[in-house]
Design an enzyme around this catalytic site. Structure first.
Site, PDB file in Angstrom:
ATOM      1  CD1 TRP A 102       6.921 -27.351  10.838  1.00 26.60           C
ATOM      2  CD2 TRP A 102       6.433 -25.436  11.731  1.00 26.60           C
ATOM      3  NE1 TRP A 102       6.761 -26.383  10.008  1.00 26.60           N
ATOM      4  CE2 TRP A 102       6.807 -25.156  10.618  1.00 26.60           C
ATOM      5  CE3 TRP A 102       6.165 -24.324  12.918  1.00 26.60           C
ATOM      6  CZ2 TRP A 102       7.029 -23.887  10.246  1.00 26.60           C
ATOM      7  CZ3 TRP A 102       6.573 -22.975  12.100  1.00 26.60           C
ATOM      8  CH2 TRP A 102       6.629 -22.892  10.998  1.00 26.60           C
ATOM      9  CG  ASP A 170       1.059 -28.700  13.348  1.00 24.03           C
ATOM     10  OD1 ASP A 170       0.266 -28.808  12.306  1.00 24.03           O
ATOM     11  OD2 ASP A 170       2.009 -28.160  13.612  1.00 24.03           O
ATOM     12  CE  LYS A 194       2.819 -25.281   5.687  1.00 22.73           C
ATOM     13  NZ  LYS A 194       3.213 -25.110   6.938  1.00 22.73           N
TER      14      LYS A 194
END
Ligand code: PLP
Length: 358
Positions: A102, A170, A194
């Protein structure tokens, strides 16, 4: 109905009580004769949901008033672009710490917008750890990190300071998993699917001082100011996702808040890591111990054939989502807030039994 043993990495399991509450209101929200997703986003009923979601998040995370809470769409992936579009101004350099897939993607998007610099990377160690040394470039616009690496199963324990340059994180896969010092960050973003709710809404927590830099020539929908100025109601927000976010936040409060959630997450992670560490090399954890994630437990078995057999038998036994991400393989158990301790114990029992038989 039997709940699935759902260890998916995202979208992931939600608390049963949240789903039940949503079901109760599904057809008729607050006697309006309408479902939440049928309400106008300008109606009082919806506005109350929207406001409550923001208030709860502000309370639970102790977000100071000089930070805005924004609701966006486009997932964390759109934030990879919006962060540099809004904050990587001419002559400045976006600094990135690479700790996995990511963060690499975040860097790639920034490279399309402006100058970048890799402030640290653990790529040569196959992203088994979080780097301890960071070097910042001159003229840094910000430092970007990924607080939890969903795919490799590593997590920051101690964050760099934002004293000299803005820190951007993030936090898609560990926001709300433990208490957080918001003031150590200038911008936090997280896709909801999530720990926060269903997919469809992305939460951005931004220090108001960053909004003043925002660039007018940006497309309206890609400018943080648009969301801040209009309380994330410039256009139609993802109303159903925000409603579910509100229910998840109420659930966090009912559970006792982030300290209680953190303890439970530590307990769950310990059960699985102990199982790995006590397996005498049968299970091999991917992450180095000091960088282990409490959200995503990544491991391999000692050879590929037995890995396949493990995943096959786990599937037959009802465990869902234990395959590692397609980019790295192996096994991964994602144990976000909504996963009960009992399900983690069931997985550890299965792992022990599988080891004894093989
Ligand atoms: C899941 C995830 C993403 C991607 O999120 P999307 O909402 O699918 O764009 C980005 N970063 C991290 C850390 C993630 O866990």
């Amino acid at each position: 109905m039997q709940r699935a043993l759902n260890f998916n990495a995202g979208p992931a399991a939600l608390p049963v009580s949240v789903l039940q509450e949503a079901e109760k209101n599904w057809l008729n929200y607050h006697n309006s004769g309408m479902a939440v997703m049928e309400l106008s986003h300008r109606s009082k009923d919806y506005e109350a949901i929207h406001q409550k979601a923001q208030d709860l998040l502000r309370n639970i995370l102790s977000i100071p008033n000089n930070y805005e809470i924004l609701f966006l769409q486009g997932g964390a992936s759109l934030q990879f672009s919006m962060v540099p579009m809004n904050l990587l101004t001419e002559g400045k350099i976006g600094n990135y710490v690479l700790t996995g897939v990511w963060s690499e993607k975040a860097l790639q998007e920034a490279e399309k917008i402006g100058s970048t610099y890799i402030a640290a990377t653990s790529k040569v160690q196959k992203y088994r750890s979080i780097p301890n040394e960071i070097s910042i470039s001159k003229d840094a616009a910000y430092l970007h990190i990924t607080s939890n690496n969903t795919i490799y199963g590593t997590q920051w324990n101690q964050f760099p300071s934002n004293e000299f340059i803005p820190l951007i994180a993030d936090m898609s896969s560990d926001i709300l998993s433990k208490p957080l010092d918001i003031e150590n960050f200038d911008l936090i973003y997280a896709g909801a699917q999530k720990n926060l709710g269903p997919s469809g809404v992305t939460v951005v927590i931004i220090n108001k001082k960053l909004l003043s830099n925002s660039i007018d020539r940006l497309p309206t929908m890609l400018n943080y100011n648009t969301y801040a100025k209009h309380n994330s109601l410039y256009n139609t927000p993802p109303t159903l996702a925000i409603y579910l976010l509100k229910l998840v936040l109420e659930w966090v409060e009912q559970e006792g808040g982030l300290k209680v959630i953190e303890k439970r997450n530590e307990e769950k992670a310990k059960i699985l890591y102990d199982c790995i560490d006590e397996s005498e090399g049968f299970y091999i954890g991917h992450a180095e111990k000091e960088s282990r994630s409490k959200m995503n437990v990544t491991f391999n078995l000692n050879h590929d054939d037995i890995s396949l057999k493990f995943l096959q038998q786990a599937k037959e036994a009802g465990f869902i989502g234990l395959n590692g991400h397609r980019s790295v393989g192996g096994c991964r158990a994602s144990i976000y807030n909504a996963i009960p301790v009992d399900q983690v114990c069931q997985l550890a029992e299965f792992m022990k039994a599988f080891k004894n038989k093989n």
